[in-house]
Design an enzyme around this catalytic site. Structure first.
Site, PDB file in Angstrom:
ATOM      1  N   LYS A  11       0.860  -1.010   0.023  1.00 32.11           N
ATOM      2  CA  LYS A  11      -0.040  -0.086   0.127  1.00 32.11           C
ATOM      3  C   LYS A  11       0.905   1.282  -0.003  1.00 32.11           C
ATOM      4  CE  LYS A  11      -3.570   2.318   2.378  1.00 32.11           C
ATOM      5  NZ  LYS A  11      -4.588   2.072   3.455  1.00 32.11           N
ATOM      6  N   ARG A  42     -10.949   9.596   1.847  1.00 33.01           N
ATOM      7  CA  ARG A  42     -10.668  10.255   3.308  1.00 33.01           C
ATOM      8  C   ARG A  42     -11.797  11.157   3.501  1.00 33.01           C
ATOM      9  NH1 ARG A  42      -4.147  10.871   2.743  1.00 33.01           N
ATOM     10  NH2 ARG A  42      -3.657   8.576   2.941  1.00 33.01           N
ATOM     11  N   GLU A 100       7.401  -6.796   1.603  1.00 34.20           N
ATOM     12  CA  GLU A 100       6.107  -6.628   2.348  1.00 34.20           C
ATOM     13  C   GLU A 100       5.170  -7.717   2.165  1.00 34.20           C
ATOM     14  OE1 GLU A 100       4.905  -4.742   4.470  1.00 34.20           O
ATOM     15  OE2 GLU A 100       5.809  -2.812   4.463  1.00 34.20           O
ATOM     16  N   LYS A 114      -2.024  -1.416  -3.819  1.00 36.56           N
ATOM     17  CA  LYS A 114      -3.075  -0.335  -3.943  1.00 36.56           C
ATOM     18  C   LYS A 114      -2.252   1.052  -3.951  1.00 36.56           C
ATOM     19  CE  LYS A 114      -5.990   1.696  -0.644  1.00 36.56           C
ATOM     20  NZ  LYS A 114      -6.400   1.890   0.727  1.00 36.56           N
ATOM     21  N   SER A 158     -10.100   5.282  -4.615  1.00 37.18           N
ATOM     22  CA  SER A 158     -10.954   6.669  -4.772  1.00 37.18           C
ATOM     23  C   SER A 158     -10.751   7.777  -5.893  1.00 37.18           C
ATOM     24  CB  SER A 158     -11.333   7.167  -3.434  1.00 37.18           C
ATOM     25  OG  SER A 158     -10.192   7.641  -2.819  1.00 37.18           O
ATOM     26  N   TYR A 187     -15.270   0.958  -6.838  1.00 36.13           N
ATOM     27  CA  TYR A 187     -16.424   1.382  -6.882  1.00 36.13           C
ATOM     28  C   TYR A 187     -17.405   1.450  -8.233  1.00 36.13           C
ATOM     29  CZ  TYR A 187     -13.748   3.214  -3.108  1.00 36.13           C
ATOM     30  OH  TYR A 187     -12.815   3.461  -1.774  1.00 36.13           O
TER      31      TYR A 187
HETATM   32  C1  PBG Z   1      -7.540   3.444   5.612  1.00 33.85           C
HETATM   33  C2  PBG Z   1      -7.797   3.002   4.102  1.00 33.85           C
HETATM   34  C3  PBG Z   1      -7.538   4.144   3.142  1.00 33.85           C
HETATM   35  C4  PBG Z   1      -8.087   3.478   1.899  1.00 33.85           C
HETATM   36  C5  PBG Z   1      -8.482   2.065   2.237  1.00 33.85           C
HETATM   37  N1  PBG Z   1      -8.244   1.988   3.625  1.00 33.85           N
HETATM   38  C6  PBG Z   1      -7.088   5.472   2.786  1.00 33.85           C
HETATM   39  C7  PBG Z   1      -5.737   5.990   3.555  1.00 33.85           C
HETATM   40  O1  PBG Z   1      -4.907   4.762   3.787  1.00 33.85           O
HETATM   41  O2  PBG Z   1      -5.475   6.885   3.977  1.00 33.85           O
HETATM   42  C8  PBG Z   1      -8.138   4.023   0.452  1.00 33.85           C
HETATM   43  C9  PBG Z   1      -8.931   3.808  -0.215  1.00 33.85           C
HETATM   44  C10 PBG Z   1      -9.467   4.674  -1.401  1.00 33.85           C
HETATM   45  O3  PBG Z   1      -8.999   5.639  -1.874  1.00 33.85           O
HETATM   46  O4  PBG Z   1     -10.450   4.153  -2.402  1.00 33.85           O
HETATM   47  N2  PBG Z   1      -6.672   2.729   5.958  1.00 33.85           N
END
Ligand code: PBG
Length: 335
Positions: free
Chosen positions: A203, A213, A242, A257, A283, A322
């Site tokens: 991630k 967020r 990782e 991600k 997102s 989504y």
């Molecule tokens: C939180 C989390 C995040 C996302 C999924 N779980 C945001 C972050 O790490 O700040 C992001 C998902 C998205 O942007 O669609 N741990």
């Protein structure tokens, strides 16, 4: 055969592209609704279906309205739903206590969605950011440092709580070191031997999470970036470390991600580790396509299918998006 022997006209690559039937037969990867995971936001209140401003056509549902989510998922044969909470600001604290409240939004959503039989699984994030008043995924020291091992203690409890409420997949998205092993041990001790762990192993510290967020209400609270725990965007070998560590600690599946800027990472992880690999079209990726298409600059259907197809080509087994409920319609439209 070496590349230099591929000579024209003995080889004409356009032969296999000349008609749909032969394109179908020579197609190397496949995208279908079977591959998709649908993230859903839940909120307090009654009869609420609120559109998220930064993510048009994505909604926050109150728990009584989750029947609609259930119906959409069933209609579109979605295999997995991911539940994310929009925690009221007044319930957010320094230590993210609400994460361990057995009556919190996610636990109640699980109860509701599990109250009737379904063909889909439910996945829940493990991380503290929807619950902390500073918006970070872990506990913060007074000096503003993320406390790895102390955070793990809470994440383990959060995982057990979610498993007790019927979560099929626990998805740690916090990027603390060592949490997968601790969560797996505790799940085993508590006889949750079938609970799957999907680790957000690779991630990255990305600017593409901004609309999410907003959706969970953590952007206003977040004053610093997440670079001390999320990965450096310029690293690739580290993603292999990782993912390897998380697999060794007991993860069943690995997440990469964001998706579209990290196809090389999806490819490497799938190829080198040969584990089930999920890609998250996050997102920001969603909203860029959505707003771009609303402006008439790009075609939404073809763009979505192209991007999701590229995840599959890179080696992703499943995709979190989504757009999940719309993909079957898009696939038919552009067939
Ligand atoms: C939180 C989390 C995040 C996302 C999924 N779980 C945001 C972050 O790490 O700040 C992001 C998902 C998205 O942007 O669609 N741990």
């Amino acid at each position: 055969m070496s590349i230099s022997e591929l000579k024209y006209p003995k080889n004409r690559l356009r032969r296999t592209r000349q008609a749909k039937w032969i394109r179908n037969l020579t197609q190397e990867s496949m995208l279908s609704s079977n591959d998709l995971v649908w993230p859903v936001f839940v909120c307090e209140g009654n009869n609420i279906k609120d559109e998220i401003q930064s993510m048009p056509n994505v909604y926050r549902y109150s728990i009584d309205n989750l029947n609609e989510v259930y119906d959409i998922a069933s209609e579109h044969k979605i295999n997995l739903i991911a539940v994310f909470p929009f925690t009221p600001q007044e319930l957010k604290t320094k230590y993210g206590d609400e994460a361990l409240n057995p009556d919190n939004l996610v636990c109640r959503s699980l109860e509701k969605l599990k109250s009737h039989k379904s063909d889909f699984g439910i996945m829940c994030d493990v991380a503290l950011d929807p619950y902390t008043d500073h918006g970070h995924d872990g506990l913060l020291s007074d000096e503003g440092k993320i406390l790895n091992d102390e955070t793990n203690g809470v994440l383990v409890k959060q995982s057990i709580l979610l498993a007790e409420h019927g979560a099929d997949i626990i998805a740690p998205s916090d990027m603390m070191d060592g949490r997968i092993g601790m969560i797996r041990d505790e799940l085993e001790k508590n006889k949750f031997v079938d609970t799957l762990i999907l680790s957000y192993a690779a991630k990255y510290s990305s600017s593409m999470y901004a609309p999410f967020r907003d959706a969970v209400g953590s952007s206003k609270n977040l004053k610093t970036d997440k670079k001390t725990y999320q990965m450096n965007i310029l690293n690739s070998d580290e993603a292999i470390r990782e993912a390897s560590m998380d697999i060794a600690e007991g993860a069943d599946m690995i997440m990469v991600k964001p998706g579209i800027s990290y196809l090389d990472i999806i490819y490497r992880i799938k190829n080198e580790l040969k584990y089930p690999t999920f890609a998250y079209q996050v997102s920001g990726e969603y909203s860029l396509i959505k707003f771009g298409s609303q402006q008439g600059i790009i075609n939404e259907e073809t763009m979505v299918i192209e991007q999701l197809s590229s995840f599959k080509r890179a080696g992703a087994d499943a995709i979190i998006t989504y757009y999940a409920p719309e993909v079957s319609k898009f696939l038919k439209l552009i067939d």
